[in-house]
Design a protein around this motif. Structure first.
Motif, short mmCIF file in Angstrom:
data_model
loop_
_atom_site.label_atom_id
_atom_site.label_comp_id
_atom_site.label_asym_id
_atom_site.label_seq_id
_atom_site.Cartn_x
_atom_site.Cartn_y
_atom_site.Cartn_z
N UNK A 1 0.83 -1.20 0.00
CA UNK A 1 0.00 0.00 0.00
C UNK A 1 0.87 1.25 0.00
N UNK A 2 0.24 2.33 -0.32
CA UNK A 2 0.88 3.65 -0.35
C UNK A 2 1.35 4.03 1.07
N UNK A 3 2.64 4.30 1.18
CA UNK A 3 3.20 4.57 2.51
C UNK A 3 2.69 5.88 3.12
N UNK A 4 2.41 6.82 2.24
CA UNK A 4 1.89 8.10 2.69
C UNK A 4 0.51 7.94 3.33
N UNK A 5 -0.32 7.08 2.68
CA UNK A 5 -1.65 6.79 3.19
C UNK A 5 -1.56 6.10 4.56
N UNK A 6 -0.65 5.16 4.65
CA UNK A 6 -0.45 4.43 5.90
C UNK A 6 -0.06 5.40 7.01
N UNK A 8 -0.66 8.58 7.13
CA UNK A 8 -1.83 9.41 7.45
C UNK A 8 -2.80 8.65 8.36
N UNK A 9 -3.02 7.37 8.03
CA UNK A 9 -3.93 6.54 8.85
C UNK A 9 -3.46 6.47 10.29
N UNK A 10 -2.15 6.26 10.46
CA UNK A 10 -1.61 6.12 11.81
C UNK A 10 -1.70 7.44 12.56
N UNK A 11 -1.38 8.53 11.89
CA UNK A 11 -1.49 9.84 12.52
C UNK A 11 -2.92 10.09 12.99
N UNK A 12 -3.89 9.78 12.11
CA UNK A 12 -5.30 9.99 12.47
C UNK A 12 -5.72 9.13 13.65
N UNK A 13 -5.26 7.88 13.64
CA UNK A 13 -5.60 6.97 14.75
C UNK A 13 -5.04 7.47 16.07
N UNK A 14 -3.76 7.86 16.05
CA UNK A 14 -3.14 8.32 17.28
C UNK A 14 -3.85 9.56 17.79
N UNK A 15 -4.36 10.37 16.88
CA UNK A 15 -5.11 11.56 17.28
C UNK A 15 -6.44 11.15 17.92
N UNK A 16 -7.12 10.15 17.33
CA UNK A 16 -8.37 9.64 17.93
C UNK A 16 -8.09 9.13 19.34
N UNK A 17 -6.99 8.38 19.48
CA UNK A 17 -6.64 7.82 20.79
C UNK A 17 -6.38 8.95 21.79
#
Ligand SMILES: *Cc1c(COP(=O)(O)O)cnc(C)c1O
Length: 230
Positions: A1-6, A8-17
């Motif tokens: 998968x696109x590393x940039x997308x990954x 972004x996903x992790x950044x968003x998740x950590x923000x939700x947490x």
């Protein structure tokens, strides 16, 4: 998968947490983001590693062993979170750091017997069938105290806590009910096994509810890697 997308996903998740942890007056550092990499290739694990993730969850033994062999050079922590057949206990005990999905004494005993002497104790959670679904694995809450007593004395295991996979639901209030039950079950078990400190609960779609109820390990697949193709 696109590393940039990954990334972004992790950044968003950590923000939700971070947001829910703050609202629930919890310390973010007490909540582990376990990346569930099942059905995703080694490249996805390597990319997640470059984004800072170190702990990975797998459900299928053969797939996990292949990834471990290929990624041997990386300092990763591996968690087994899938159903366990007795003929798989040796390989699990030899290769994993954590197991979340133990629901029978026999499996626990075999994991303890097979844990190699040169490795630290296997970190263990008991899976509880918290929604009482007939088809789900997990020990029933009624039988949990008995199982805890049997597992806590096994020499090569460290009984860390409880895990659950509740029936899916989208209502955030209702989502909390099974997590409340699991938290209460852990509190009750603390009189039997005081060292239990882990609640493995919360996935991509219900992690807010799980954090609010005290989750210490979030098992997130889709929210990190996107949807699985199988
Ligand atoms: C696949 C799986 C997950 C991850 O679920 P997502 O909804 O993709 O985040 C978590 N826990 C267990 C036990 C799983 O099998």
């Amino acid at each position: 998968m696109d590393e940039r997308l990954l990334s972004d996903n992790i950044t968003k998740l950590l923000e939700r947490v971070r947001l829910v942890a703050e609202k629930s007056q919890r310390v973010t550092g007490d909540i582990l983001l376990l990346a569930v990499s099942k059905n995703h290739p080694c490249e996805a694990v390597q990319a997640a590693y470059r984004c800072g993730l170190r702990e990975f969850g797998e459900s299928y033994l053969q797939e996990a062993l292949a990834k471990m062999a290929e990624l041997e050079a990386l300092p990763l922590v591996w968690h087994f979170i899938g159903p366990i057949q007795s003929n798989k206990t040796r390989a699990i005990a030899e290769n994993f750091d954590w197991v979340h999905s133990v629901d029978r004494e026999k499996i626990a005993r075999r994991l303890s017997d097979h844990r190699p002497g040169n490795l630290p104790d296997l970190q263990l959670c008991l899976q509880v069938n918290i929604s009482g679904e007939a088809t789900k694995s997990g020990v029933s809450p009624d039988e949990l105290p008995q199982l805890v007593r049997k597992v806590m004395v096994l020499p090569r295991l460290q009984l860390r806590g409880l895990m659950a996979i509740p029936a899916p639901g989208s209502d955030p209030i209702k989502q909390r009910e099974p997590f409340t039950k699991l938290r209460q079950a852990l509190e009750e078990m603390s009189s039997i096994a005081p060292g239990m400190d882990t609640l493995s609960m919360g996935m991509s779609n219900d992690l807010e509810a799980a954090i609010a109820e005290g989750s210490t390990i979030l098992r997130v697949g889709t929210g990190i890697f996107g949807s699985r193709n199988r």
